[in-house]
Enzyme design. Structure first.
Site, short mmCIF file in Angstrom:
data_model
loop_
_atom_site.label_atom_id
_atom_site.label_comp_id
_atom_site.label_asym_id
_atom_site.label_seq_id
_atom_site.Cartn_x
_atom_site.Cartn_y
_atom_site.Cartn_z
N SER A 100 43.41 -7.57 8.66
CA SER A 100 44.12 -8.16 9.80
C SER A 100 43.39 -7.95 11.11
O SER A 100 43.67 -8.61 12.10
CB SER A 100 45.52 -7.55 9.91
OG SER A 100 45.44 -6.17 10.24
N VAL A 149 41.87 2.47 -0.09
CA VAL A 149 41.72 3.80 -0.70
C VAL A 149 41.70 3.72 -2.23
O VAL A 149 41.66 4.74 -2.90
CB VAL A 149 42.84 4.75 -0.23
CG1 VAL A 149 42.75 4.98 1.27
CG2 VAL A 149 44.22 4.22 -0.61
N HIS A 176 39.08 5.28 4.91
CA HIS A 176 40.37 5.97 5.03
C HIS A 176 40.67 6.89 3.86
O HIS A 176 41.82 7.27 3.63
CB HIS A 176 41.49 4.94 5.20
CG HIS A 176 41.33 4.11 6.43
ND1 HIS A 176 41.75 2.79 6.51
CD2 HIS A 176 40.77 4.41 7.64
CE1 HIS A 176 41.46 2.32 7.71
NE2 HIS A 176 40.86 3.28 8.41
#
Length: 237
Positions: A178, A90, A108
């Site tokens: 991840s 972000v 996001h």
């Protein structure tokens, strides 16, 4: 639509000094994410939630784009729509690296922006506190403003853009994520070629599905990734 999709996560911005969600220390230890990052946080804990995001926004002012951001920005400038730059981050480090905001898909949300809770108008407030912009109210309809961030449990409309770009992706590149939020394994399986660049292996990512795996910092791997992109797009032409 793009042939090359670059998907980045927190590991990319970590090299610029921005703490990841899983890091210890900093804001993530000062606040309970279940209190300030959930879909109902603004309703139940408005002041604390706004305070948390004000601090995160303020942190960005003195963070600088790293070498990997700059190389990706240059690639996007050179190849245009042949490359889609998509990030789970972000922050505004791609923008600080010279990439126009419209060239980055922020899945996001975008920390420098606030959004009206009623009419959905979006305002870029830079690094200000929310209350320092029009007293925290929308300039269009006077309703309350909120951080333009996707909270846990909220819909993420930019995922439609992700699906759109992936529909004709033939070279898929993952940098610093991840794989626990976006299922990169299945995407890598469908792409003609794929590159994984993380600092270390992740339990959520099956690296054998990727054509190339680079376990090192993004700033160390990005030149090799850029060479692969150049070669791939030249060959495709």
């Amino acid at each position: 639509m793009a042939k090359v999709v670059i998907l980045s996560g927190a590991g990319l911005s970590a090299e610029s000094g921005i703490s990841t969600f899983r890091d210890s220390g900093g804001l993530w230890d000062e606040y309970d994410v279940n209190v300030v990052c959930n879909y109902d946080s603004l309703e139940k804990n408005e002041d604390l939630t706004i305070e948390f995001y004000d601090k995160r926004r303020s942190e960005l002012e003195f963070k600088e784009a790293n070498y990997a951001h700059k190389v990706i920005s240059a690639l996007k400038k050179e190849y245009g729509n042949k490359i889609a730059v998509i990030t789970q981050n972000v922050d505004n480090l791609f923008e600080k690296a010279g990439m126009p905001s419209e060239d980055v898909i922020h899945l996001h949300g975008f920390m420098p922006e606030v959004r009206c809770t009623s009419c959905e108008s979006v305002f870029d407030i830079g690094y200000k506190k929310l209350c320092d912009f029009n007293n925290g109210f929308c300039k269009e309809c006077s309703s309350k403003l909120r951080p333009n961030i996707v909270f846990f449990g909220e819909s993420a409309p930019m995922y439609e853009n992700l699906s759109h770009e992936l529909s004709d992706c033939t070279l898929f590149i993952v940098i610093g994520t991840s794989g626990e939020v976006i299922g990169v394994n299945s995407i890598a399986q469908f792409a003609e070629q794929s590159i994984l660049n993380n600092l270390e292996p992740s339990d959520a990512i099956k690296d054998s599905l990727f054509s190339k795996v680079l376990y090192t910092q993004a700033t160390q791997a990005i030149d090799e990734i850029a060479r692969d992109i150049h070669g791939y797009l030249i060959e495709e032409d």
